[in-house]
Write a protein that holds these residues in place. Structure first.
Motif, PDB file in Angstrom:
ATOM      1  N   ILE A 274       0.885  -1.168   0.000  1.00  0.00           N
ATOM      2  CA  ILE A 274       0.000   0.000   0.000  1.00  0.00           C
ATOM      3  C   ILE A 274       0.918   1.211   0.000  1.00  0.00           C
ATOM      4  O   ILE A 274       1.551   1.535   1.001  1.00  0.00           O
ATOM      5  CB  ILE A 274      -0.936   0.004   1.217  1.00  0.00           C
ATOM      6  N   ASN A 275       1.028   1.865  -1.155  1.00  0.00           N
ATOM      7  CA  ASN A 275       1.989   2.959  -1.328  1.00  0.00           C
ATOM      8  C   ASN A 275       1.512   4.275  -0.741  1.00  0.00           C
ATOM      9  O   ASN A 275       2.312   5.105  -0.303  1.00  0.00           O
ATOM     10  CB  ASN A 275       2.276   3.148  -2.819  1.00  0.00           C
ATOM     11  N   GLY A 276       0.225   4.475  -0.754  1.00  0.00           N
ATOM     12  CA  GLY A 276      -0.341   5.711  -0.235  1.00  0.00           C
ATOM     13  C   GLY A 276      -1.842   5.672  -0.398  1.00  0.00           C
ATOM     14  O   GLY A 276      -2.377   4.870  -1.164  1.00  0.00           O
ATOM     15  N   GLY A 277      -2.527   6.521   0.326  1.00  0.00           N
ATOM     16  CA  GLY A 277      -3.971   6.524   0.178  1.00  0.00           C
ATOM     17  C   GLY A 277      -4.629   7.564   1.055  1.00  0.00           C
ATOM     18  O   GLY A 277      -4.079   7.968   2.084  1.00  0.00           O
ATOM     19  N   SER A 278      -5.806   8.001   0.619  1.00  0.00           N
ATOM     20  CA  SER A 278      -6.569   8.996   1.363  1.00  0.00           C
ATOM     21  C   SER A 278      -8.034   8.612   1.393  1.00  0.00           C
ATOM     22  O   SER A 278      -8.587   8.150   0.382  1.00  0.00           O
ATOM     23  CB  SER A 278      -6.436  10.380   0.711  1.00  0.00           C
ATOM     24  N   HIS A 279      -8.648   8.778   2.568  1.00  0.00           N
ATOM     25  CA  HIS A 279     -10.098   8.701   2.671  1.00  0.00           C
ATOM     26  C   HIS A 279     -10.606  10.115   2.419  1.00  0.00           C
ATOM     27  O   HIS A 279     -10.591  10.972   3.295  1.00  0.00           O
ATOM     28  CB  HIS A 279     -10.504   8.185   4.043  1.00  0.00           C
ATOM     29  N   ALA A 280     -11.034  10.353   1.182  1.00  0.00           N
ATOM     30  CA  ALA A 280     -11.269  11.718   0.719  1.00  0.00           C
ATOM     31  C   ALA A 280     -12.505  12.361   1.333  1.00  0.00           C
ATOM     32  O   ALA A 280     -12.523  13.569   1.591  1.00  0.00           O
ATOM     33  CB  ALA A 280     -11.383  11.719  -0.805  1.00  0.00           C
ATOM     34  N   ARG A 311       1.569  -1.273 -10.310  1.00  0.00           N
ATOM     35  CA  ARG A 311       1.203  -0.229  -9.353  1.00  0.00           C
ATOM     36  C   ARG A 311      -0.107   0.367  -9.836  1.00  0.00           C
ATOM     37  O   ARG A 311      -0.210   0.864 -10.966  1.00  0.00           O
ATOM     38  CB  ARG A 311       2.294   0.826  -9.260  1.00  0.00           C
ATOM     39  N   ILE A 312      -1.114   0.296  -8.988  1.00  0.00           N
ATOM     40  CA  ILE A 312      -2.483   0.646  -9.350  1.00  0.00           C
ATOM     41  C   ILE A 312      -2.989   1.798  -8.490  1.00  0.00           C
ATOM     42  O   ILE A 312      -2.712   1.871  -7.294  1.00  0.00           O
ATOM     43  CB  ILE A 312      -3.418  -0.571  -9.154  1.00  0.00           C
ATOM     44  N   ARG A 313      -3.723   2.683  -9.101  1.00  0.00           N
ATOM     45  CA  ARG A 313      -4.474   3.689  -8.356  1.00  0.00           C
ATOM     46  C   ARG A 313      -5.946   3.347  -8.490  1.00  0.00           C
ATOM     47  O   ARG A 313      -6.498   3.348  -9.598  1.00  0.00           O
ATOM     48  CB  ARG A 313      -4.222   5.084  -8.918  1.00  0.00           C
ATOM     49  N   TYR A 344      -1.638   1.403  -4.651  1.00  0.00           N
ATOM     50  CA  TYR A 344      -1.160   0.136  -4.114  1.00  0.00           C
ATOM     51  C   TYR A 344      -0.552  -0.703  -5.235  1.00  0.00           C
ATOM     52  O   TYR A 344      -0.686  -0.385  -6.418  1.00  0.00           O
ATOM     53  CB  TYR A 344      -2.284  -0.620  -3.402  1.00  0.00           C
ATOM     54  N   THR A 345       0.134  -1.765  -4.859  1.00  0.00           N
ATOM     55  CA  THR A 345       0.822  -2.614  -5.819  1.00  0.00           C
ATOM     56  C   THR A 345       0.293  -4.034  -5.714  1.00  0.00           C
ATOM     57  O   THR A 345       0.190  -4.583  -4.607  1.00  0.00           O
ATOM     58  CB  THR A 345       2.346  -2.608  -5.577  1.00  0.00           C
ATOM     59  N   VAL A 346      -0.042  -4.609  -6.860  1.00  0.00           N
ATOM     60  CA  VAL A 346      -0.555  -5.983  -6.907  1.00  0.00           C
ATOM     61  C   VAL A 346       0.401  -6.861  -7.700  1.00  0.00           C
ATOM     62  O   VAL A 346       1.183  -6.386  -8.527  1.00  0.00           O
ATOM     63  CB  VAL A 346      -1.957  -6.043  -7.537  1.00  0.00           C
TER      64      VAL A 346
END
Length: 351
Positions: A274-280, A311-313, A344-346
């Motif tokens: 999980i490279n990064g993420g936001s609960h917008a 690497r997926i958004r 994230y990366t799968v």
């Protein structure tokens, strides 16, 4: 002396503080079945024992996000019991598979503190590690969460700000691919003909399907992870807040979005990072979640010729199908229908 606890408030945290989280959790077959019932994930690696063995594993692993949520839940009583909202993630790595029968524990270290100007809350940054019964790290990640203060303070008493350098995308050298393709890969059983080689950087995939969140779904899921954050359960308290309703645990939306990605990313068998993420924006019961994904990067794994990484958004929206949906307004803020923006990366088989 009171034998109960109201949880930590912002002023209770200090840089470098180490927190050992209570309640070891042994993963059972019931946990796996309930997780499948909540999200309907169809990725073959975590659905079929024989499929997992065909990829060189002795046993079928549990879904990486189930392990993530269990570890996350351990941290809630110490970190986010008094949260306003969980804000984001960075640098999450899945080090080894988790199986039924494994017992997970968690510890966290406070790595940053940011008082908010309103004097009523502040952001707490932590790095959390989850370990198995052999003390092996199974996953670790950074997250930051907005936590209430016990009492509102004036501007001259806010305290110092220390924002950590957040890790970027997990590099290829740190991605762990625990399975391999042995003598061929059955795309019919996997449910998709598209492999790593078939995806292009910049490609966007609308996952089409939508899932409406029921009140019972998100509360059952949050209990499954032993996540005790008040904002998810106590409607009496939430009714008198600015929000007025129980918030959906952000991880519930992550798992829904991940399950939806099967339609378009069916061979993305496991999550490596999980490279990064936001609960917008907040999500509530009754909202319908949709998702689309963009391929950010195709990654070749060192020494691995039959498995690659993407690497997926993935962006999740509420009550708004995803085709050509705008994310931000002219002010740069996320538009109200955007609830999750996850990088994230799968791992996926190659031809």
């Amino acid at each position: 002396m009171s034998k109960t606890t109201a949880g930590n408030y912002f002023e209770d945290f200090r840089l470098g503080q180490e927190l050992v989280h209570a309640t070891p959790r042994t993963i059972t077959e019931g946990d796996v079945a309930l997780y499948a019932g909540l999200y309907g994930s169809r990725f073959a690696l975590t659905s079929g024992e024989t499929f997992a063995r065909g990829l060189g594993l002795e046993r079928m692993p549990v879904d990486e996000l189930l392990a993530f949520h269990v570890v996350f839940g351990k941290s809630v009583p110490d970190i986010s019991l008094n949260a306003v909202a969980n804000l984001g993630y960075a640098g999450g790595r899945f080090h080894r598979p988790v199986h039924v029968g494994d017992t997970l524990t968690a510890t966290s270290t406070v790595i940053g503190l940011k008082p908010n100007s309103n004097g009523a809350s502040g952001n707490v940054y932590v790095r959390t590690e989850g370990r198995n019964q052999d003390s092996e790290v199974v996953l670790d990640y950074v997250r930051w969460v907005m936590v209430r203060r016990r009492e509102t303070v004036p501007a001259d008493r806010l305290g110092e700000t220390t924002i950590p350098d957040l890790p970027g995308a997990v590099p290829a050298s740190e991605l762990i691919a625990p399975w391999r393709v042995v003598g061929g890969y059955d795309t019919a059983l996997a449910g998709s003909e598209f492999l790593w080689d078939d995806y292009e950087v910049g490609e966007r995939i609308d996952h089409v399907d939508g899932v409406t969140i029921e009140e019972s779904d998100h509360m059952l899921a949050t209990r499954l992870y032993q996540n005790t954050a008040k904002v998810h359960f106590d409607q009496h308290a939430q009714a008198s807040s600015k929000i007025g309703r129980r918030l959906i645990y952000g991880g519930h939306v992550i798992s829904l979005a991940r399950a939806l990605t099967f339609n378009g990313l069916g061979n993305a068998l496991s999550v490596a990072a999980i490279n990064g993420g936001s609960h917008a924006n907040p999500t509530f019961a009754g909202h319908t979640i949709y998702a689309w994904s963009e391929v950010l990067e195709r990654i070749e794994l060192p020494g691995r010729h039959n498995v690659g990484a993407l690497r997926i958004r993935t962006v999740a929206t509420k009550d708004h199908p995803c085709a050509d949906v705008p994310l931000r307004g002219e002010d740069g803020r996320y538009l109200p229908h955007v609830v999750l923006d996850l990088d994230y990366t799968v791992l996926m088989p190659r031809r």
